[in-house]
Each structure stands twice: as C-alpha cells, then as structure tokens.
Write a protein that holds these residues in place. Structure first.
Motif, PDB file in Angstrom:
ATOM      1  N   MET A 122      42.254  42.199   3.745  1.00 46.63           N
ATOM      2  CA  MET A 122      41.062  41.345   3.785  1.00 46.63           C
ATOM      3  C   MET A 122      40.156  41.671   4.982  1.00 46.63           C
ATOM      4  N   HIS A 123      40.470  42.661   5.768  1.00 43.47           N
ATOM      5  CA  HIS A 123      39.869  42.766   7.092  1.00 43.47           C
ATOM      6  C   HIS A 123      38.598  43.633   7.126  1.00 43.47           C
ATOM      7  N   ALA A 124      38.113  43.815   8.364  1.00 43.68           N
ATOM      8  CA  ALA A 124      36.768  44.368   8.572  1.00 43.68           C
ATOM      9  C   ALA A 124      36.692  45.867   8.290  1.00 43.68           C
ATOM     10  N   ALA A 172      45.408  35.918   8.114  1.00 41.28           N
ATOM     11  CA  ALA A 172      46.695  35.215   7.980  1.00 41.28           C
ATOM     12  C   ALA A 172      47.468  35.198   9.297  1.00 41.28           C
ATOM     13  N   TYR A 173      47.275  36.214  10.108  1.00 42.51           N
ATOM     14  CA  TYR A 173      48.012  36.283  11.378  1.00 42.51           C
ATOM     15  C   TYR A 173      47.464  35.284  12.397  1.00 42.51           C
ATOM     16  N   PHE A 174      46.206  34.939  12.255  1.00 40.06           N
ATOM     17  CA  PHE A 174      45.606  33.904  13.114  1.00 40.06           C
ATOM     18  C   PHE A 174      46.273  32.550  12.848  1.00 40.06           C
ATOM     19  N   TYR A 175      46.660  32.322  11.602  1.00 50.14           N
ATOM     20  CA  TYR A 175      47.250  31.025  11.226  1.00 50.14           C
ATOM     21  C   TYR A 175      48.766  30.990  11.419  1.00 50.14           C
ATOM     22  N   THR A 179      47.954  38.856  23.355  1.00 46.70           N
ATOM     23  CA  THR A 179      49.239  38.964  22.652  1.00 46.70           C
ATOM     24  C   THR A 179      49.270  40.128  21.663  1.00 46.70           C
ATOM     25  N   GLY A 180      48.102  40.685  21.349  1.00 51.81           N
ATOM     26  CA  GLY A 180      48.052  41.783  20.370  1.00 51.81           C
ATOM     27  C   GLY A 180      47.418  41.314  19.068  1.00 51.81           C
ATOM     28  N   CYS A 181      47.317  42.248  18.139  1.00 56.05           N
ATOM     29  CA  CYS A 181      46.696  41.943  16.842  1.00 56.05           C
ATOM     30  C   CYS A 181      47.687  42.265  15.730  1.00 56.05           C
ATOM     31  N   GLY A 182      48.180  41.232  15.073  1.00 56.27           N
ATOM     32  CA  GLY A 182      49.155  41.438  14.001  1.00 56.27           C
ATOM     33  C   GLY A 182      48.589  42.214  12.829  1.00 56.27           C
ATOM     34  N   ALA A 183      47.289  42.109  12.623  1.00 59.38           N
ATOM     35  CA  ALA A 183      46.681  42.729  11.439  1.00 59.38           C
ATOM     36  C   ALA A 183      46.501  44.233  11.589  1.00 59.38           C
ATOM     37  N   MET A 242      53.262  35.148  14.878  1.00 58.30           N
ATOM     38  CA  MET A 242      52.721  36.512  14.941  1.00 58.30           C
ATOM     39  C   MET A 242      51.762  36.654  16.124  1.00 58.30           C
ATOM     40  N   PRO A 243      51.635  37.891  16.648  1.00 56.90           N
ATOM     41  CA  PRO A 243      50.647  38.102  17.714  1.00 56.90           C
ATOM     42  C   PRO A 243      49.232  37.990  17.164  1.00 56.90           C
ATOM     43  N   CYS A 244      48.346  37.442  17.968  1.00 57.48           N
ATOM     44  CA  CYS A 244      46.941  37.333  17.561  1.00 57.48           C
ATOM     45  C   CYS A 244      46.088  37.136  18.807  1.00 57.48           C
ATOM     46  N   ASN A 245      45.255  38.122  19.110  1.00 57.44           N
ATOM     47  CA  ASN A 245      44.380  38.039  20.286  1.00 57.44           C
ATOM     48  C   ASN A 245      43.333  36.945  20.165  1.00 57.44           C
ATOM     49  N   LYS A 246      42.989  36.585  18.955  1.00 58.41           N
ATOM     50  CA  LYS A 246      41.990  35.525  18.784  1.00 58.41           C
ATOM     51  C   LYS A 246      42.603  34.160  19.084  1.00 58.41           C
ATOM     52  N   ARG A 247      43.803  33.937  18.608  1.00 59.02           N
ATOM     53  CA  ARG A 247      44.482  32.650  18.865  1.00 59.02           C
ATOM     54  C   ARG A 247      45.000  32.582  20.288  1.00 59.02           C
ATOM     55  N   ASP A 270      39.758  47.375  18.833  1.00 59.81           N
ATOM     56  CA  ASP A 270      41.219  47.507  18.838  1.00 59.81           C
ATOM     57  C   ASP A 270      41.899  46.202  19.227  1.00 59.81           C
ATOM     58  N   LYS A 271      41.084  45.163  19.473  1.00 58.05           N
ATOM     59  CA  LYS A 271      41.652  43.840  19.782  1.00 58.05           C
ATOM     60  C   LYS A 271      41.661  42.916  18.563  1.00 58.05           C
ATOM     61  N   CYS A 272      40.752  43.154  17.621  1.00 53.54           N
ATOM     62  CA  CYS A 272      40.646  42.245  16.461  1.00 53.54           C
ATOM     63  C   CYS A 272      39.853  42.908  15.344  1.00 53.54           C
ATOM     64  N   ILE A 273      40.372  42.763  14.116  1.00 50.39           N
ATOM     65  CA  ILE A 273      39.681  43.357  12.954  1.00 50.39           C
ATOM     66  C   ILE A 273      39.386  42.278  11.894  1.00 50.39           C
ATOM     67  N   ALA A 274      39.286  41.032  12.354  1.00 55.27           N
ATOM     68  CA  ALA A 274      39.070  39.913  11.422  1.00 55.27           C
ATOM     69  C   ALA A 274      37.647  39.907  10.877  1.00 55.27           C
ATOM     70  N   VAL A 275      37.457  39.172   9.778  1.00 52.31           N
ATOM     71  CA  VAL A 275      36.113  38.976   9.222  1.00 52.31           C
ATOM     72  C   VAL A 275      35.747  37.495   9.272  1.00 52.31           C
ATOM     73  N   ARG A 284      36.423  29.259  11.193  1.00 51.00           N
ATOM     74  CA  ARG A 284      37.112  30.376  11.838  1.00 51.00           C
ATOM     75  C   ARG A 284      37.689  31.329  10.790  1.00 51.00           C
ATOM     76  N   THR A 285      38.042  32.494  11.239  1.00 50.80           N
ATOM     77  CA  THR A 285      38.525  33.517  10.316  1.00 50.80           C
ATOM     78  C   THR A 285      39.734  33.026   9.527  1.00 50.80           C
ATOM     79  N   ARG A 286      39.894  33.557   8.335  1.00 46.97           N
ATOM     80  CA  ARG A 286      41.099  33.244   7.541  1.00 46.97           C
ATOM     81  C   ARG A 286      42.142  34.354   7.664  1.00 46.97           C
TER      82      ARG A 286
HETATM   83 FE1  SF4 Z   1      44.176  37.809  15.288  1.00 46.34          FE
HETATM   84 FE2  SF4 Z   1      41.916  39.117  14.831  1.00 46.34          FE
HETATM   85 FE3  SF4 Z   1      44.164  40.435  14.756  1.00 46.34          FE
HETATM   86 FE4  SF4 Z   1      43.654  38.634  12.857  1.00 46.34          FE
HETATM   87  S1  SF4 Z   1      42.554  40.504  13.202  1.00 46.34           S
HETATM   88  S2  SF4 Z   1      45.585  38.952  13.979  1.00 46.34           S
HETATM   89  S3  SF4 Z   1      42.466  37.125  14.005  1.00 46.34           S
HETATM   90  S4  SF4 Z   1      43.308  39.406  16.559  1.00 46.34           S
END
Ligand code: SF4
Length: 326
Positions: free
Chosen positions: A146-148, A119-122, A135-139, A126-131, A154-159, A115-117
């Motif tokens: 480190m992101h995409a 930091a907000y996912f872990y 709840t929102g996206c902390g990133a 913090m809010p994190c739509n993936k977790r 607008d929901k997630c920019i993780a890699v 899964r993505t690394r």
């Molecule tokens: Fe969560 Fe994705 Fe936003 Fe990271 S980029 S905080 S994994 S929703």
C-alpha cells in the motif's frame, strides 16, 4: 484505552490556548480516526478538547472562493448545492471516501488531518518511526503493497489516506488556520509534508494551531472533472491509487488542467509538470498518455508495490478520458 481528561470548548481561542499550552492535549471533532488510534494505544493524548460546538461548519461564499468550515461534515459538503455546482471534483472525492456512516461523522478538518493507515503504524509490536521516532520502519522490509512510490525517505514510506485532500490540492485550495500567534493561511499543497527525517510530523501546522476553514477559489473546472479511485473492494477501502483531474476545454483543446494523485505519497501528490504538458493539446488518449508519462517521472517502487507504477498512470489516463467526455 488510556485515561484522559475531556474539555468541551465553546470559543476557538479558548480551545487553541489549551492545546498550545499542553503538548499532551489534542483537538477532537468527529473522532473517526483519533478514537481508533486511542483505542489501539497508537496515540495517547492526556486531554481531549472537543471542538464540535465551535461555529466552524458553514459553507459560504467568501470573495472569489467558496469557504468550507473545518467542522462541516464530509456528507454535508458532498451534498452541498454550491459544492456540487462549482466544485464537483470535491464532491466526487468525498463520496469515494469511507462509508455513509463515517461521512456523517467525519469533518473536513479531521479528514485533512487523518493519519496514515500503514499497518505497522497501528501495530505496537512493530517498529515505526512515525509512531515512535528512531525505532525504524517496519514497512521498508515488510509488506509494503500500500506504500509510497513518490517522495518516500529511508525513515518512512507511508501514504496519506485522504481522498478529499487529493481533490483540494488539485483545486488550489487554501487552508485557514488560527493559532496562539494569530491567524494565517497556507496553500493546501503546503499543509502536508514529505516524511524526510521527521515522519512523526504529518503537517506543517504549529503546536496549538487549529484549522478553521478551507477556501476553494473560483475556477473554470466545474464541468470536465473526475475522481478515479482504485481500491480492493467497491466501498469502504482506502485507495491503492486515486486520480483527481479537472480540465478546462475549448472544444477539444485543453486550455488548462489540474491533476493530482492519491495513495502514492506521504501527501496528496500534485502533478504540475504533467498539467503543463496538456495545455494546448487535444483532449485525446495520446495526449493523456504523454502527460501520464511525465507524471510518473521520479516514481520508485518497493518490493510489493511495483504494480502502482502501472496502475497510477492508467488511473490518471482513465480519469482524464472520463473527465473529457463529461
Ligand atoms: Fe511507520 Fe512510516 Fe514505516 Fe509505516 S512507513 S512503519 S508509518 S515509519
């Protein structure tokens, strides 16, 4: 860590049945990512189905492809004579990942599904739509270095963090899957998803489906290859950007190319348009720069990762130069 039930499977179908019937169950193999996630409370499976004893670790020829079992260890694949001879790009990408100890534990299937690394996912505070969807996206407004730069929403920019997967998408691999409804195959490029409105879903696997192997087709891409990984320290770090490249050369003319980037999107990022730009061209820096320009079309940076807009094409050009000279 939450309490959980532990089951050891000896037959694939039995393992699949358990996970298909119970949405709180998960497969575990090397556990190099899942156990970390469980310790932090990011993932809380109620039941772990240990698949380590399933007969899925062979590396063998199968028709016109090399079949790598999902339970083959990353270190075993990187050191396998057939992989090194016919698919050295895969060996290079595996060697660039994690550490020696982790490669001795991590499996091919687990590597794909890590899964993505972000930091907000872990970080459970913090809010994190993936977790936790909705709840929102902390990133988005946070530290997004480190992101995409491709395919974000607008929901997630993780890699996606895997090095191995960048090589496999470039090599046109196929993923073999068994599930409650039988077996199926999907192109490696279709295994991982873009985040869209459902970033909680990393892949297109259906509930209970188990990756059993990956097929890497025979190809002319055994000689001129390179995996360029740019990271913040020399080992045991995820890619800021990586580039997997393979060239088929006739003298100095490019007959065919396979290109992919890592560390730039929610999935390994294949560069089909840039590949076409290279066909028939001389293997020169000017050709590589033109392909890199095409590769970067549509890229979009966030507050802290604009450096990737330069780093990615430079890594791609460097990888192509190294591959051409190999
Ligand atoms: Fe969560 Fe994705 Fe936003 Fe990271 S980029 S905080 S994994 S929703």
């Amino acid at each position: 860590m939450n309490q959980f039930q532990y089951v050891r499977a000896t037959k694939p179908q039995a393992a699949i049945e358990v996970v298909a019937k119970d949405p709180t169950a998960a497969f575990i193999a090397g556990g190099t990512n899942l156990v970390d996630l469980m310790k932090r409370g990011v993932m809380t499976p109620q039941k772990l189905v240990d698949i380590n004893r399933l007969p899925l670790n062979k590396i063998e020829r199968q028709g016109n492809a090399l079949r790598v079992g999902a339970l083959a260890l990353n270190s075993a694949v990187a050191n396998d004579a057939q992989v090194r001879e016919h698919h050295p790009l895969l060996a290079l990408a595996l060697q660039a990942g994690a550490s020696g100890q982790l490669r001795n534990m991590a499996t091919v299937g687990g590597n794909m599904l890590q899964r993505t690394r972000c930091a907000y996912f872990y970080d459970l505070s913090m809010p994190c739509n993936k977790r936790q969807p909705g709840t929102g996206c902390g990133a988005l407004e946070g530290i997004n270095r480190m992101h995409a730069i491709f395919g974000a929403s607008d929901k997630c920019i993780a890699v996606h963090p895997s090095d191995m997967s960048v090589a496999l998408v470039a090599l046109d691999a196929t993923v073999l899957v068994s599930g409650p409804k039988g077996d199926r195959q999907l192109p490696f490029a279709d295994l991982h998803r873009l985040p869209g409105n459902t970033p909680e879903k990393d892949t297109n696997l259906l509930p209970g489906e188990l990756i059993t192997a990956v097929d890497i087709p025979d190809s002319p891409f055994a000689k001129h290859v390179h995996y360029q990984k740019v990271r913040e320290r020399a080992s045991y770090a995820f890619a800021l950007v990586s580039a997997a490249v393979a060239l088929d050369l006739d003298g100095n003319t490019i007959k065919a190319a396979r290109l992919a980037l890592g560390g730039v999107a929610h999935k390994p990022w294949r560069l089909a348009a840039a590949e076409q730009v290279l066909v028939g061209q001389p293997a020169t820096e000017a050709s590589f720069r033109r392909a890199a320009e095409v590769a970067m079309q549509g890229a979009k940076a966030f507050k802290h990762n604009a450096f990737k807009l330069k780093l990615a094409p430079n890594a791609l050009v460097q990888a192509l130069k190294t591959a051409a000279a190999a």
